[in-house]
Design a protein around this motif. Structure first.
Motif, PDB file in Angstrom:
ATOM      1  N   UNK A   1       4.392  -8.206   9.240  1.00 43.77           N
ATOM      2  CA  UNK A   1       3.386  -7.280   9.767  1.00 43.77           C
ATOM      3  C   UNK A   1       4.038  -6.162  10.589  1.00 43.77           C
TER       4      UNK A   1
ATOM      5  N   UNK B   1       5.104  -3.384   7.976  1.00 45.23           N
ATOM      6  CA  UNK B   1       4.042  -2.504   7.441  1.00 45.23           C
ATOM      7  C   UNK B   1       3.348  -1.710   8.550  1.00 45.23           C
ATOM      8  N   UNK B   2       3.557  -2.108   9.809  1.00 45.40           N
ATOM      9  CA  UNK B   2       2.958  -1.357  10.913  1.00 45.40           C
ATOM     10  C   UNK B   2       1.665  -1.957  11.442  1.00 45.40           C
ATOM     11  N   UNK B   3       1.311  -3.161  10.948  1.00 46.80           N
ATOM     12  CA  UNK B   3       0.121  -3.828  11.504  1.00 46.80           C
ATOM     13  C   UNK B   3       0.386  -4.269  12.937  1.00 46.80           C
TER      14      UNK B   3
ATOM     15  N   UNK C   1       5.061   8.847   8.119  1.00 45.07           N
ATOM     16  CA  UNK C   1       4.909   7.392   8.080  1.00 45.07           C
ATOM     17  C   UNK C   1       3.874   7.004   7.016  1.00 45.07           C
TER      18      UNK C   1
ATOM     19  N   UNK D   1       4.342   4.512   3.890  1.00 47.58           N
ATOM     20  CA  UNK D   1       3.428   3.379   3.661  1.00 47.58           C
ATOM     21  C   UNK D   1       2.780   3.432   2.286  1.00 47.58           C
ATOM     22  N   UNK D   2       2.669   4.647   1.741  1.00 46.96           N
ATOM     23  CA  UNK D   2       2.001   4.767   0.444  1.00 46.96           C
ATOM     24  C   UNK D   2       2.771   4.042  -0.655  1.00 46.96           C
TER      25      UNK D   2
ATOM     26  N   UNK E   1       1.025  -4.893   0.652  1.00 48.75           N
ATOM     27  CA  UNK E   1       1.126  -6.130   1.440  1.00 48.75           C
ATOM     28  C   UNK E   1       0.180  -7.160   0.851  1.00 48.75           C
TER      29      UNK E   1
ATOM     30  N   UNK F   1      -1.531 -10.645   1.737  1.00 47.71           N
ATOM     31  CA  UNK F   1      -1.758 -11.498   2.902  1.00 47.71           C
ATOM     32  C   UNK F   1      -1.689 -12.982   2.542  1.00 47.71           C
TER      33      UNK F   1
ATOM     34  N   UNK G   1      -7.114 -12.111   2.313  1.00 47.21           N
ATOM     35  CA  UNK G   1      -7.873 -10.995   2.911  1.00 47.21           C
ATOM     36  C   UNK G   1      -8.647 -10.205   1.861  1.00 47.21           C
TER      37      UNK G   1
END
Lengths: 278, 287
Positions: A49, A52-54, A77, A81-82, A86, A88, A92
């Motif tokens: 996480x 990915x920046x969560x 950024x 991310x594009x 991810x 889960x 999710x």
């Protein structure tokens, strides 16, 4: 020297005063499959996480192609991310949407593709995942294994160049587990795909991994190849071997013991100075 | 070299210890401490709700929003219309009944139509409509977003580069802004008809007088006032319910399913209180 796609430099993450990642340093290289192993609750998902920046690190920095994420502009950024997807651990999935809508959502919301193109892409992915018959169903109507495949189809439908998989094979039957691992390996070969897997499927996941990272007490205790891992002397490896030895001793027949030893490569030279299983 | 920093400030320490002991002895301190804490929490929440609203409002006008806004208008507006009209009908009927007997005492039952209409258009219409939508749609919004939060669906949106505020909150705010005034207008109309049923059909007030007084005494300023109120309530209800659901995971008092239930309850209670407070404030500005 090759610049890593993702690099952690002394990344520390705490929750309510408890340190989950403690000055973790790691490198993930392009076009490789990197598997993160570690005990349950050791912070593997937290690590993903952070990529990915969560979550963002309390201390230290994360670099994307050598550039610290904190210094990037939002658009830059977003561009990074594009190309990342991810998957889960608990899937999710959007439970008020059908399987088709779940898989189509990232295409509908983040691309300018037409209705037909979206439909084609979704159909193609769902056929690969053996989900063609379930497209109109809702996630609650599917088994755990099927939900996992929907999550996988959704993660791959945008053709990402990097996918972070949080336990992709958990809950799958052996045939589908092999299919998923095979597909990840195939993708890497075909599209130059980078994958980071968190998995407990030892040793199966090692067969497709280029690099393995061992997360232990918040730190990256090991990073290297499978050959290097099996020669590693580490408390977690010891615990794993002891658990295998314990299970081996409980097996009822000679045949099952032989099969078990073969599957887990429990030869005296592998076990090193640990307990030798006969 | 300035050594003063190395010397202890005994005078200050003494005064501080006296003040501290006085505070300890004071019986008011246990009252002020939680009050202060609560005040800071409320101001903090209000600030973050305003930022939350600003971000969501600006994102209403982004691309790919129309479809989701229409879906939300259907859910918040169209699906609430029957309950709103039912409540409107009985509110108008009871107003007609109560006001008829009150006005008869003054021999003024002829103005029944205008009193019912003004009461509904200026006050009861916007307030009761907002409360009914809060109960029906607001609670559902808070629960839905709350469940999405605890099951990582909102995180999943983020990983897909879908802005959760744009996708989940903005269309609901837009839909509330569209639906509240429309439903309030329905409520007012049905309420006036309800007053007609009791006043004219049951109690014998002259039909012509009933509608003539409405046309004479209700002017555009009254309708505008009710419209402004319904817009204010729309924003308050939508923001409160979305905010409670969106930040379910940050609740200090509960986790998981329990936090969703508490967020839903809080969303309804806070929305209703806010509607009444805002009603007073807006009315005082409009007067």
């Amino acid at each position: 020297m090759e610049t890593p796609l993702i690099e952690f430099r002394d990344v520390t993450k705490r929750f309510d005063g408890k340190t989950i990642l403690d000055k973790a340093n790691l490198s993930i290289y392009e076009n490789q499959i990197t598997t993160i192993i570690g005990k349950s609750g050791s912070g593997k998902s937290v690590l993903l996480k952070n990529i990915i920046g969560l979550l963002s690190p309390d201390e230290g920095s994360i670099l994307f192609r050598g550039k610290p994420v904190r210094e990037m502009k939002k658009s830059e950024w977003d561009g990074c991310r594009s190309r990342i997807s991810f998957m889960f651990q608990n899937n999710a999935l959007f439970d008020s949407m059908s399987v088709f809508e779940n898989i189509a959502l990232p295409l509908r919301q983040t691309t300018n593709l037409g209705k037909k193109e979206i439909e084609q892409k979704v159909m193609s992915r769902s056929e690969q995942m053996e989900l063609a018959d379930a497209l109109l169903k809702y996630p609650a109507e599917l088994s755990g294994g099927m939900q996992k495949r929907v999550a996988l189809a959704r993660a791959l439908v945008t053709d990402p160049t990097m996918v972070l998989f949080d336990e992709p094979t958990t809950g799958q039957d052996p045939i589908r587990k092999n299919a998923i691992l095979g597909m990840i390996a195939h993708y890497r070969k075909q599209f130059g795909f980078t994958a980071v897997l968190v998995s407990h499927d030892i040793p199966d996941v090692f067969f497709i991994s280029d690099r393995i990272l061992l997360l232990w007490e918040g730190e990256i205790a090991f990073h290297g190849t499978y050959d290097e891992l099996i020669r590693l002397k580490h408390p977690m490896i010891d615990e794993y071997r002891q658990s295998l030895a314990g299970l081996h001793d409980e097996l009822p027949g000679q045949l099952s013991r032989d099969m078990f030893s073969f599957r887990y490569d429990l030869r005296p030279d592998f076990a090193g100075d640990q307990k030798v299983i006969k | 070299m300035d050594w003063s920093c190395y010397y202890r400030d005994y005078a200050y320490e003494e005064s501080f210890s006296i003040m501290h002991s006085n505070m300890k002895e004071s019986s008011f301190l246990p009252l002020f401490h939680p009050l202060g804490k609560w005040t800071i929490k409320v101001v903090d929440s209000l600030g973050s709700a305003v930022i939350f609203f600003s971000r969501a409002f600006l994102k209403i006008f982004r691309r790919k929003q129309i479809r989701e806004i229409i879906r939300q208008v259907y859910f918040i507006g169209a699906k609430s219309s029957s309950i709103v009209m039912l409540v409107g009908l009985f509110t108008g009927m009871v107003l007609g009944l109560q006001l008829f007997y009150t006005l008869t005492k003054f021999g003024s039952e002829g103005v029944l139509g205008s009193v019912v209409a003004l009461t509904l258009i200026r006050e009861l219409g916007p307030v009761l409509t907002a409360m009914m939508i809060t109960a029906r749609a607001g609670s559902a919004i808070a629960a839905e977003i709350g469940i999405m939060r605890i099951s990582e669906q909102i995180d999943a949106l983020y990983t897909m580069r879908i802005d959760p505020i744009r996708y989940l909150v903005s269309p609901r705010i837009a839909a509330a802004i569209i639906s509240f005034p429309l439903l309030t207008a329905f409520f007012d109309l049905i309420g006036i008809l309800g007053g007609y049923l009791t006043g004219v059909v049951l109690l014998g007030v002259d039909e012509g007088a009933y509608f003539y007084r409405i046309l004479t005494y209700v002017d555009m300023a009254d309708i505008r006032g009710g419209f402004i109120k319904s817009l204010v309530f729309a924003v308050l209800v939508a923001v409160t319910c979305c905010y409670q659901g969106y930040f379910t995971h940050l609740r200090a008092d509960s986790y998981g399913a329990k936090s969703v239930s508490i967020s839903t309850t809080s969303a309804v209670v806070i929305s209703c209180v806010m509607i009444l407070i805002a009603d007073y404030v807006v009315t005082s500005f409009l007067m």
